[in-house]
Design an enzyme around this catalytic site. Structure first.
Site, PDB file in Angstrom:
ATOM      1  N   ASN A  46      -0.115  10.928 -30.739  1.00  0.00           N
ATOM      2  CA  ASN A  46       0.912  11.316 -30.011  1.00  0.00           C
ATOM      3  C   ASN A  46       0.931  11.379 -28.627  1.00  0.00           C
ATOM      4  OD1 ASN A  46       2.408  11.500 -32.429  1.00  0.00           O
ATOM      5  ND2 ASN A  46       2.189  13.618 -32.689  1.00  0.00           N
ATOM      6  N   HIS A 141      12.033  19.190 -38.120  1.00  0.00           N
ATOM      7  CA  HIS A 141      10.734  19.577 -38.207  1.00  0.00           C
ATOM      8  C   HIS A 141      10.413  20.725 -39.383  1.00  0.00           C
ATOM      9  CE1 HIS A 141       9.574  17.611 -34.294  1.00  0.00           C
ATOM     10  NE2 HIS A 141       8.639  17.422 -35.269  1.00  0.00           N
ATOM     11  N   GLU A 185      16.752  17.064 -33.871  1.00  0.00           N
ATOM     12  CA  GLU A 185      15.776  16.652 -33.050  1.00  0.00           C
ATOM     13  C   GLU A 185      16.185  15.506 -31.875  1.00  0.00           C
ATOM     14  OE1 GLU A 185      12.200  15.821 -35.003  1.00  0.00           O
ATOM     15  OE2 GLU A 185      12.416  17.218 -36.660  1.00  0.00           O
ATOM     16  N   SER A 189      10.277  12.869 -35.488  1.00  0.00           N
ATOM     17  CA  SER A 189       8.779  12.569 -35.494  1.00  0.00           C
ATOM     18  C   SER A 189       8.278  11.579 -36.575  1.00  0.00           C
ATOM     19  CB  SER A 189       8.171  14.065 -35.563  1.00  0.00           C
ATOM     20  OG  SER A 189       8.791  14.368 -36.999  1.00  0.00           O
ATOM     21  N   ASP A 214      15.414  20.246 -30.625  1.00  0.00           N
ATOM     22  CA  ASP A 214      14.078  20.172 -30.619  1.00  0.00           C
ATOM     23  C   ASP A 214      13.610  18.788 -29.959  1.00  0.00           C
ATOM     24  OD1 ASP A 214      11.353  19.549 -31.421  1.00  0.00           O
ATOM     25  OD2 ASP A 214      11.560  20.807 -33.257  1.00  0.00           O
ATOM     26  N   HIS A 217       9.353  15.243 -29.148  1.00  0.00           N
ATOM     27  CA  HIS A 217       8.704  13.684 -28.914  1.00  0.00           C
ATOM     28  C   HIS A 217       9.567  12.974 -27.813  1.00  0.00           C
ATOM     29  CE1 HIS A 217       5.964  13.730 -32.462  1.00  0.00           C
ATOM     30  NE2 HIS A 217       6.848  14.400 -33.043  1.00  0.00           N
ATOM     31  N   LYS A 249       2.060  16.093 -26.810  1.00  0.00           N
ATOM     32  CA  LYS A 249       2.510  14.613 -27.248  1.00  0.00           C
ATOM     33  C   LYS A 249       2.429  13.950 -25.885  1.00  0.00           C
ATOM     34  CE  LYS A 249       4.705  16.410 -31.423  1.00  0.00           C
ATOM     35  NZ  LYS A 249       4.237  17.784 -31.006  1.00  0.00           N
TER      36      LYS A 249
END
Length: 419
Positions: A46, A141, A185, A189, A214, A217, A249
């Site tokens: 990542n 997540h 998110e 992910s 969230d 990423h 990440k």
């Protein structure tokens, strides 16, 4: 004997092709990873911008060690909160146009702490013991979903179909009362696609709910200065009152943060047990993280290279596998994929999943790739839904076009071997 079923549980998982095992890495340099004495091109990290080995970040960490030592020595509320932590929190808050930010040791801890602090029995007392509501994207997540389930006596968790704002609205119409939190998110992910954050923010305001994003990423990759989805879309604190992001990440270090209003952060300082009772992040880590984030903000070349690599991979995959591949939509994402089919997810992020639909086949393809010097991890149920087992490819700005071409050739050979 107590717990004599442990071995049976592991055997069952192995029989289903779902057993998880760790691999010990000896070292990594320039996207070459060494595991068990063998070398591989790494397409499972990542570290999207290659900041983990960047000389400036390493030097900043060394300078932080010299100033603060190897660790923080205490929890943040004792003597563990340093000027290094404060500087990083201030930078994050300013970059996200939020009033304040708070550091955590991991994204898992941040998500769990947020859930438990906002929806504990103690919190419900201040809300006149009214039952709260959490509406989370189905592919949220696991760290957040686990946290939400831990407070199920005080908050009802409902999951809306992935990126489906109509379904979210219909659920809110049936049960949006008292404290309501909507969670999604920025970049997902496992699928690599993005949430319709602007639409969700509008829906949240319509129902007098809070929206939490969230952006684990998205931080470092999106936005003119690398502050993620919030910066890229210009979302205000009123639109998204809670932002969570991680440093492990694209930023290349470790840890996480929550950003929002001063009242929210002050509340977490007092009631977030994962923060109150944990030794603080090492200050040297905070120093290195701040250096990495400021470098990302001032130098866009890594992000530009990553974007070019994503385009090159997708074009190459389409050219090589167009006769046997398909692009999934939200309607067919949960259906089984024929064993002869490779399904490239509809993602424009560094996360490029190839859905194969069978855990054993995903594992076989991964092992075949390793035999050819390519490290791509097989992701299987329960990390992803059933029949969505996949090869999860992650691209980096450090990859060359030749690296990507070699990887695509290896996938073609692996598919031929496994079919």
């Amino acid at each position: 004997m107590a717990f004599n079923w442990l071995a049976d549980a592991l055997t069952e998982r192995a029989d289903n092709g779902l057993l998880r095992q760790r691999q010990c890495q000896q070292y990594e340099k320039d996207n070459i990873i060494c595991i068990n004495g063998e070398h591989y091109l790494n397409f499972s990290s990542n570290d999207y911008l290659g900041m983990r080995h960047y000389e400036g970040v390493l030097q900043a960490w060394v300078e932080g060690l010299a100033q603060f030592g190897a660790g923080s020595g205490a929890s943040p509320l004792v003597t563990g909160h340093t000027q290094a932590h404060l500087a990083l929190e201030s930078y994050i808050a300013d970059g996200l146009n939020r009033e304040a930010a708070l550091l955590f040791n991991s994204g898992f801890a941040a998500n769990q702490a947020l859930c438990m602090a906002l929806f504990s029995e103690h919190a419900r007392v201040f809300d006149n013991k009214q039952h709260a509501n959490i509406f989370a994207d189905k592919l949220m997540h696991a760290s957040f979903l686990e946290g939400a389930m831990c407070v199920s006596d005080n908050a009802q968790l409902r999951r809306f179909k992935h990126n489906d704002t109509e379904h979210l609205s219909s659920l809110l119409q049936k049960g949006a009362n008292s404290d309501t939190l909507i969670v999604s998110e920025g970049v997902f992910s496992m699928d690599g696609d993005c949430a319709p954050s602007e639409e969700i923010a509008e829906i949240a305001q319509q129902y007098n709910a809070w929206f939490m994003l969230d952006d684990a990423h998205g931080i470092g990759v999106l936005g003119d200065n690398g502050f993620g989805t919030i910066e890229a879309l210009g979302l205000t604190q009123a639109q998204v009152p809670i932002v969570m992001g991680t440093f492990g990440k694209a930023v290349g270090t470790a840890g996480a943060f929550i950003a929002g209003s001063q009242v929210l952060i002050d509340y977490l300082v007092n009631f977030a047990k994962h923060y109150v009772y944990s030794t603080a992040m090492p200050p040297a880590q905070a120093v290195a993280t701040l250096y990495s984030m400021t470098h990302i903000a001032t130098d866009s070349t890594r992000r530009e290279k990553l974007i070019a690599n994503i385009a090159h991979f997708r074009e190459g995959f389409k050219a090589k596998f167009s006769s046997t591949s398909q692009t999934p939509t939200s309607e067919n994402n949960n259906h089984s994929v024929p064993n002869s089919t490779l399904t490239l997810a509809n993602s424009n992020s560094a996360i490029q999943p190839i859905i194969v639909g069978c855990p054993k086949r995903a594992l076989a393809l991964s092992e075949s790739l390793k035999a050819r010097g390519i490290w791509i991890t097989a992701i299987r149920y329960p990390t992803v839904p059933k029949f969505q087992d996949r090869l999860r490819i992650t691209l980096s700005s450090n990859h060359t076009t030749r690296d990507i071409d070699v990887m695509l050739d290896a996938i073609a050979l692996a598919v031929e071997e496994c079919n």
